[in-house]
Scaffold this motif. Sequence first.
Motif, short mmCIF file in Angstrom:
data_model
loop_
_atom_site.label_atom_id
_atom_site.label_comp_id
_atom_site.label_asym_id
_atom_site.label_seq_id
_atom_site.Cartn_x
_atom_site.Cartn_y
_atom_site.Cartn_z
N LEU A 165 58.40 -13.26 -5.27
CA LEU A 165 58.47 -11.93 -5.87
C LEU A 165 57.10 -11.25 -5.81
O LEU A 165 56.97 -10.08 -5.41
N HIS A 166 56.07 -12.02 -6.19
CA HIS A 166 54.73 -11.47 -6.18
C HIS A 166 54.30 -11.08 -4.76
O HIS A 166 53.73 -10.03 -4.53
N ALA A 167 54.61 -11.96 -3.81
CA ALA A 167 54.25 -11.69 -2.42
C ALA A 167 54.98 -10.44 -1.91
O ALA A 167 54.39 -9.62 -1.20
N ALA A 168 56.26 -10.29 -2.32
CA ALA A 168 56.99 -9.10 -1.89
C ALA A 168 56.30 -7.84 -2.38
O ALA A 168 56.17 -6.86 -1.64
N LEU A 169 55.80 -7.88 -3.62
CA LEU A 169 55.15 -6.70 -4.17
C LEU A 169 53.79 -6.43 -3.53
O LEU A 169 53.53 -5.33 -3.05
N VAL A 170 52.92 -7.45 -3.52
CA VAL A 170 51.54 -7.16 -3.14
C VAL A 170 51.29 -7.31 -1.64
O VAL A 170 50.43 -6.62 -1.10
N VAL A 171 52.01 -8.21 -0.98
CA VAL A 171 51.79 -8.34 0.46
C VAL A 171 52.73 -7.40 1.21
O VAL A 171 52.33 -6.70 2.13
N GLY A 172 53.99 -7.39 0.79
CA GLY A 172 54.96 -6.56 1.48
C GLY A 172 54.79 -5.10 1.18
O GLY A 172 54.58 -4.29 2.08
#
Lengths: 393, 333
Positions: B79-86
């Motif tokens: 979830l975090h990766a989707a927000l900040v990386v994606g």
Amino acid sequence: MLPLPRGYRLVFEPVLDRDGSGRWRLLRSLASLGAAFAVAALVLTAAGVDAGLAYRQIFTASFADVPALSDTLVRATPLALCALGSALAFRARLWNIGGEGQLLVGAWAAVGVVLHGLPASTPRPILLIAMLFCAAVASALWAGLCALLRLWLGVSELLSSLMLNYIALLGLRSFVFGPWSEGGFGLTPQLPRSAWLPRLSDLAERVPACRGLTVHLGFVLAVLCVVFFGLVLSRSRFGYRLRVLGANPQAARAAGLPVERDILWALLLSGACAGLAGFCEVSGVVHRLSDRFSTGYGFTALIVAWLAGLQPRWILPAAILFGGLLVGGQELQPGGIPLLLQGVVLMAVLASEALLRSRPRLLRPEAGSSDEPSGASAAATAAQKSDHSEDLP
Amino acid sequence: MTVRVFLENLLAAGVLRGVPLLFAALGELWAERSGVLCLSIEGTLLLGALAGYAATLATASPFMGLLCALAVGLICGLLHAALVVGLRVDQVIAGLGLSFVASGLASMLGTPLVEARKVAAQLPVIALPSLSAVPLLGPLLSQHSIVLELALSVWLITALVFSRTRLGLDLTAVGENPSAADAMGLSVLRLRVLAVVIGSGLFGIAGASLSLAVSPGWVEGLSAGQGFIALVLVIFGRFRPSRVALGAFLFGVIRRLPLDLQGVTLPDFIERSFLRGPGSTYVLDMLPYVMTMAVLALQTVRVRRAQSETTLRLDDAPWALGRPYHRAARHER
């Protein structure tokens, strides 16, 4: 992931020149609110809670009639003040997330000056002004500590303000369990009546309609502060410098702006706002100090500030909405639903912000090979999808 | 009580206290070396602690608990990766937001557990009686929870990955200079997602080590800011696994110190000061947080003015830490 024909891909291209201001900001906040409530409903249902019933209970308890609305305004007061403080700092790209600690320090100072400073016979207006002043100054200094650590030693205010939250809570406990405690419990004695902020219910003898209305003068203070700092931010030179600092610190330095001084003042004022929130809580609501009088207002306020797009004029509506959420959430079982809702709202706002800065494009199979893969969009949640469809011009 | 016994007990309890810090700090190290600041650490840790405890209650197997905590951590990481990386959302505010969501969820789902008053099994304790004669470390070595071994092996793997493997090199490249890494053909997106997910998984394990071994049981707000202390430990360790491990154990001991000092008779002038009055335990409990700030002050004092506009303002931090990457955007150095 959207069901797409074979070979087609959906890419989000960045739009670098759109700042997402004006009416889109409002629309975006509303859309992400709606999406957040929808996602939260899904989570709640998955956790075995009847989401529709929960939302109805929240609404009835917080907005349905005048007493409920009054309770909501009481909760919105510290939220608005803390959010204002956070917004002031965030606009200058200063990560002051120590609102909770600053609120506690403000409350501590306000109670301290009444119980251990001024004599009990002090007239009410003087007492209240002294409390207000002490709370604001103490919290400003507490936040100023972060500023000094940053300016002298280069410590990130993000981390120092975070740590100061814990230190403030432990400091408060050492007082309410120690020297200021009443009988060894985590409570101070009740403040004298002359240290209470006037409530609407005080007028009940003359105006019967005011009976039981808990809203206090602190709400007026919050409105005044929001208007005042809103004007400071948008109309004054200091506010302009803060916005420049936030938009591009290197440019601010290169233009010879007094960056150091502005950082200090931004954090001092930010802390003072949170301190006023602490004063309003102890003087207007709880009338004594305990270690758990604040239900994380300083943290909730971060979300309020972000939902308001860091614009003071949207802070009050956002704070009232979240105040209602807190009032409604008190009755709900299991606890923690309001906290969950707050978090989901924030994530939705963030996601919508990111989507507003991007333009969705459908790539046909033959054109698709040269673009960056859009794997991340696969993980986009339902909230983000519904957002961009409503938001994009 | 002799000084030696005091120190032995302090070390035995303190090093164990350092275990969750070590897991969390190593997780943060993974993410930060690839250029992503994971402020979701505190919430993920709490959720991991709850998941581990609840799963252990349900299955009576603490190892299932550990596995569940890992899974919860991985999901939070996605979830975090989707927000900040994606989506390239601001890493500070997204991390804090996720932290709130996770803590809210943990306190919501954990309420029935607090009321049930059941006790879950703990992770097994390893007894090596032959080592009890080792000076100072004797009590620690001869009897400790298995999480210590687990933490040390995670530390060893992390250190090896970043010093000896291609993957470590790639992650470092993506954290230091994403444009160059991209030009070399590395997928910045994939590597960062991987690092964040692994890191978050370790946050989950850190939580489980807390609720299943170090301070067994579940109470709301169990972690008391340890996630954020772990965040600072990465800075203390200058983004290198070995120094991070040292810092974690040091802070474990510091966290334990106030508790151990309660049973000791100190010199008279301290006994009569505010440090011994009612409410004084809270003053002593500030120690880890104050030390954290002191560490930050010492660590960042050498920072150069030109770098002072980055989020954390550090000398040794990966250059791209906290900066979202997009190929089409300009990345000035």
